[in-house]
Design a protein around this motif. Sequence first.
Motif, mmCIF file in Angstrom:
data_model
loop_
_atom_site.group_PDB
_atom_site.id
_atom_site.type_symbol
_atom_site.label_atom_id
_atom_site.label_comp_id
_atom_site.label_asym_id
_atom_site.label_seq_id
_atom_site.Cartn_x
_atom_site.Cartn_y
_atom_site.Cartn_z
ATOM 1 N N THR A 30 0.839 -1.189 0.000
ATOM 2 C CA THR A 30 0.000 0.000 0.000
ATOM 3 C C THR A 30 0.882 1.249 0.000
ATOM 4 O OG1 THR A 30 -0.031 0.155 2.406
ATOM 5 C CG2 THR A 30 -1.742 -1.203 1.394
ATOM 6 N N VAL A 49 3.646 -5.620 13.972
ATOM 7 C CA VAL A 49 2.244 -5.983 14.236
ATOM 8 C C VAL A 49 1.275 -5.274 13.291
ATOM 9 C CG1 VAL A 49 1.835 -4.215 16.020
ATOM 10 C CG2 VAL A 49 0.561 -6.364 16.096
ATOM 11 N N LEU A 50 1.680 -4.090 12.800
ATOM 12 C CA LEU A 50 0.798 -3.332 11.902
ATOM 13 C C LEU A 50 1.102 -3.607 10.433
ATOM 14 C CD1 LEU A 50 0.723 0.087 13.797
ATOM 15 C CD2 LEU A 50 -1.108 -1.610 13.696
ATOM 16 N N TYR A 110 -0.139 -5.372 8.384
ATOM 17 C CA TYR A 110 -1.327 -5.452 7.514
ATOM 18 C C TYR A 110 -1.691 -4.116 6.886
ATOM 19 C CZ TYR A 110 -3.589 -4.172 11.955
ATOM 20 O OH TYR A 110 -3.925 -3.572 13.135
ATOM 21 N N ASN A 111 -1.171 -3.034 7.464
ATOM 22 C CA ASN A 111 -1.417 -1.723 6.843
ATOM 23 C C ASN A 111 -0.575 -1.521 5.594
ATOM 24 O OD1 ASN A 111 -3.310 -0.797 8.666
ATOM 25 N ND2 ASN A 111 -1.765 0.034 10.069
ATOM 26 N N TYR A 112 0.468 -2.299 5.447
ATOM 27 C CA TYR A 112 1.451 -2.028 4.387
ATOM 28 C C TYR A 112 1.338 -2.962 3.194
ATOM 29 C CZ TYR A 112 3.131 0.287 8.553
ATOM 30 O OH TYR A 112 3.198 1.035 9.702
ATOM 31 N N PHE A 113 0.491 -3.980 3.303
ATOM 32 C CA PHE A 113 0.334 -4.916 2.188
ATOM 33 C C PHE A 113 -1.096 -4.859 1.649
ATOM 34 C CE2 PHE A 113 3.932 -6.714 4.530
ATOM 35 C CZ PHE A 113 4.825 -6.948 3.485
ATOM 36 N N ASN A 114 -1.210 -4.993 0.331
ATOM 37 C CA ASN A 114 -2.526 -5.061 -0.324
ATOM 38 C C ASN A 114 -3.036 -6.489 -0.319
ATOM 39 O OD1 ASN A 114 -3.393 -2.510 -1.204
ATOM 40 N ND2 ASN A 114 -1.824 -2.503 -2.812
ATOM 41 N N LEU A 115 -3.065 -7.092 0.835
ATOM 42 C CA LEU A 115 -3.391 -8.513 0.934
ATOM 43 C C LEU A 115 -4.394 -8.728 2.051
ATOM 44 C CD1 LEU A 115 0.311 -9.800 1.126
ATOM 45 C CD2 LEU A 115 -1.109 -9.780 -0.936
ATOM 46 N N ASP A 116 -5.128 -9.818 1.971
ATOM 47 C CA ASP A 116 -5.896 -10.265 3.127
ATOM 48 C C ASP A 116 -4.885 -10.585 4.219
ATOM 49 O OD1 ASP A 116 -8.267 -10.085 1.792
ATOM 50 O OD2 ASP A 116 -8.760 -12.223 1.875
ATOM 51 N N MET A 117 -5.151 -10.068 5.440
ATOM 52 C CA MET A 117 -4.172 -10.320 6.506
ATOM 53 C C MET A 117 -4.826 -10.477 7.868
ATOM 54 S SD MET A 117 -0.662 -8.270 5.582
ATOM 55 C CE MET A 117 0.241 -9.088 6.871
ATOM 56 N N THR A 118 -4.091 -11.131 8.750
ATOM 57 C CA THR A 118 -4.525 -11.208 10.136
ATOM 58 C C THR A 118 -3.312 -11.011 11.046
ATOM 59 O OG1 THR A 118 -5.795 -12.474 11.773
ATOM 60 C CG2 THR A 118 -4.342 -13.737 10.333
ATOM 61 N N LEU A 156 -10.681 -14.573 5.099
ATOM 62 C CA LEU A 156 -9.420 -14.383 4.377
ATOM 63 C C LEU A 156 -9.300 -15.487 3.338
ATOM 64 C CD1 LEU A 156 -7.002 -13.655 7.386
ATOM 65 C CD2 LEU A 156 -8.495 -12.080 6.146
ATOM 66 N N THR A 198 -7.738 -11.724 -2.032
ATOM 67 C CA THR A 198 -8.632 -10.719 -2.642
ATOM 68 C C THR A 198 -9.024 -11.116 -4.061
ATOM 69 O OG1 THR A 198 -6.786 -9.469 -3.575
ATOM 70 C CG2 THR A 198 -7.492 -8.855 -1.347
ATOM 71 N N LYS A 224 -9.014 -5.533 0.547
ATOM 72 C CA LYS A 224 -8.438 -6.577 1.396
ATOM 73 C C LYS A 224 -9.240 -6.709 2.690
ATOM 74 C CE LYS A 224 -5.101 -3.483 3.597
ATOM 75 N NZ LYS A 224 -3.693 -3.237 3.900
ATOM 76 N N ASN A 225 -9.262 -7.913 3.207
ATOM 77 C CA ASN A 225 -9.885 -8.157 4.505
ATOM 78 C C ASN A 225 -8.795 -8.230 5.571
ATOM 79 O OD1 ASN A 225 -12.522 -8.279 3.658
ATOM 80 N ND2 ASN A 225 -12.515 -10.508 3.350
ATOM 81 N N ILE A 226 -9.075 -7.601 6.719
ATOM 82 C CA ILE A 226 -8.145 -7.647 7.845
ATOM 83 C C ILE A 226 -8.870 -8.261 9.038
ATOM 84 C CG2 ILE A 226 -6.683 -6.286 9.422
ATOM 85 C CD1 ILE A 226 -5.790 -6.017 6.552
ATOM 86 N N ILE A 227 -8.297 -9.276 9.626
ATOM 87 C CA ILE A 227 -8.867 -9.835 10.857
ATOM 88 C C ILE A 227 -7.873 -9.587 11.974
ATOM 89 C CG2 ILE A 227 -9.546 -11.968 12.030
ATOM 90 C CD1 ILE A 227 -10.676 -12.950 9.390
#
Lengths: 251, 354
Positions: free
Chosen positions: A11, A53-54, A56-64, B196, B199, B205-208
């Motif tokens: 992102t 830990v954050l 997920y803010n930096y990738f254009n992917l589904d993340m957990t 998840l 996409t 994107k989905n975030i969990i």
Amino acid sequence: MIATNRPHAMTAAQTHYCPGCTHGIIHRLVGEAIDALGIEGRTIGIAPVGCAVLAYNYFNLDMTVAAHGRAPAVATGLKRANPETIVFTYQGDGDLASIGMAEAVHAAARGENITIIFVNNAVYGMTGGQMAPTSLPGQVTQTSPYGRNEAQCGLPVKVCEMLAQLDAPEYIARVAANSVKNVLAAKRAIEKAFRNQVEGRGFSLVEVLSTCPTNWGKTPKDALKWMESDMIPYYPLGVYKDRSAVVTDRT
Amino acid sequence: MAETVLMKGNEALAEAAVLAGCRYYFGYPITPQTEIGAYLARRMPQVGGVFLQAESEIAAIHMVYGASAAGKRVMTSSSSPGISLKSEGLSYLAGSDLPALVVNVQRAGPGLGGIQPSQADYMQATRGGGHGDFRNIVLAPASVQEMASLTMRGFDLADQYRMTAMILADGTIGQMMEPVTLETPTPTLVEKPWALTGTQGKREKNIITSLYLSPTELEKKNLSRFARYAAVQQKETEYEAFCMDDAQICLVAYGITARVSKNAVAAARAKGIRAGLIRPITLWPFPTEALRQAAKTVRQFLSVEMSMGQMMTDIELAIRCTRPVTLVSRVGGVIPAPEEVLVAIERAANEEAT
Ligand SMILES: Cc1ncc(C[n+]2csc(CCOP(=O)(O)OP(=O)(O)O)c2C)c(N)n1
Ligand code: SF4
Ligand SMILES: [Mg+2]
């Protein structure tokens, strides 16, 4: 070649990492590997508990985000549930080599078809610089103020060497994010670790030696120097296991 | 018409999970629930599912987290010491609003305790069983048939409310053999647009995550979760009332102690004592309203449990201490005999008389 444009898998968000921290470079290498393999639409990332830990803010992917150290278990669940997805974890050394050691070792022993990016900065970055299982002998940290002492704390855990003893893993390599040459090698290793999963080869882990100028008490420049002079000699770079090739070089 | 077969409680539960569409099981062996894993190790491959023996209960619950995040029906099972290890994962599942079915076939504690049946994990189960404000839907089977039916129901509730449903059984119900009719249910299928799955380049994107660094945002998350919990309390509370129409002495019991208590109530009735039983089927939500109503006519309550008054507290809260509640318990793996419970009923009846 390291592309100058931001990888599509990433992102536009500005990362929160400290100046001189190499977490950002490693993120980028992950993004480039995903771009190169054209797997963005089916890749799922798992952020650790730690400075990343954050992520997920930096990738254009589904993340957990997994609980501290549990990312390999979460990855196992995700991958078993949807084998056609590409699942990777991004974990620090406290996360993987301390609290999450069991999950990492057993995911490796099962030959779980996942990719682990293991960021070793020899310290607990996020919580303010405590000793990690990977801190070097004599290394001063918040919880080893007199320097890591062998009599009390033993000696560092060498994750690649340890996991390479297992029969199941496909690929285990250690790289560093401190010089153009090393970053290029890191890029190749990370891409290989993802390609292995795409090809269904099994468990791949790339340990990336990373800087933490903030908690090492060093300028970004001195941190890079310390990695070269102290960290790399203790943690030799190279391929520790590669079932698809004969191990020849350790450069 | 499904046929009736003779099955162990643990096996009926496992087969019910398969019938309910669960195809993912992660667990670690522990007595007295090992039959669940053994059954599913055989069964899952037959239906194209996954059985995986994890390296620990901690790993197992986080594998559940992963499979649930992928949008799948997933379960794990364990017994008391293993549930303690799962408490971290229970909290993360709740914080991420992920559905899952978790089975606790309780054994006596604390510590390693023993392998005989117990109900001593009541508080742990009904209060969430991990850090932070959260609840699980806790279902308490009292027969092999209910091991099956409540498992099926648990999956539906978990999906519907995006929370963990926990089967809180005990070693007796898990091990006993009874006839059971296994109907193939029509699972309430819930869309999971949050899952998840990658996409595919076709959606955002989905975030969990359970991480919310802004206190006001985290407060909002917690409050909306509790709004969902309120709906569960309102719509999903379940209990059985036995001989309650004119009861003056009300026993409250679940699981195996409810069966013992039913026998004791019948024996008391035969002696002319107006006893009755309220059997919570959902322990959370607890049948608070039913007890409050009962307290209008009932003179005394007996909490019959294999724990040291853990459920008694909920009875006292439900009836706001308007009537005396007496604890009738055996612990450490001992199951109270109907005669012991009858003695307690008679003592209560004598107090009424004097
Ligand atoms: C169960 C649990 N224990 C402790 C913590 C606190 N904690 C957060 S990050 C962290 C260490 C992270 O260090 P590392 O994995 O090396 O990542 P880095 O920040 O260095 O990238 C700890 C101990 C936690 N969040 N959860
Ligand atoms: S604390 Fe260390 S690891 Fe964390 S962002 Fe700063 S430099 Fe990087
Ligand atoms: Mg670290």
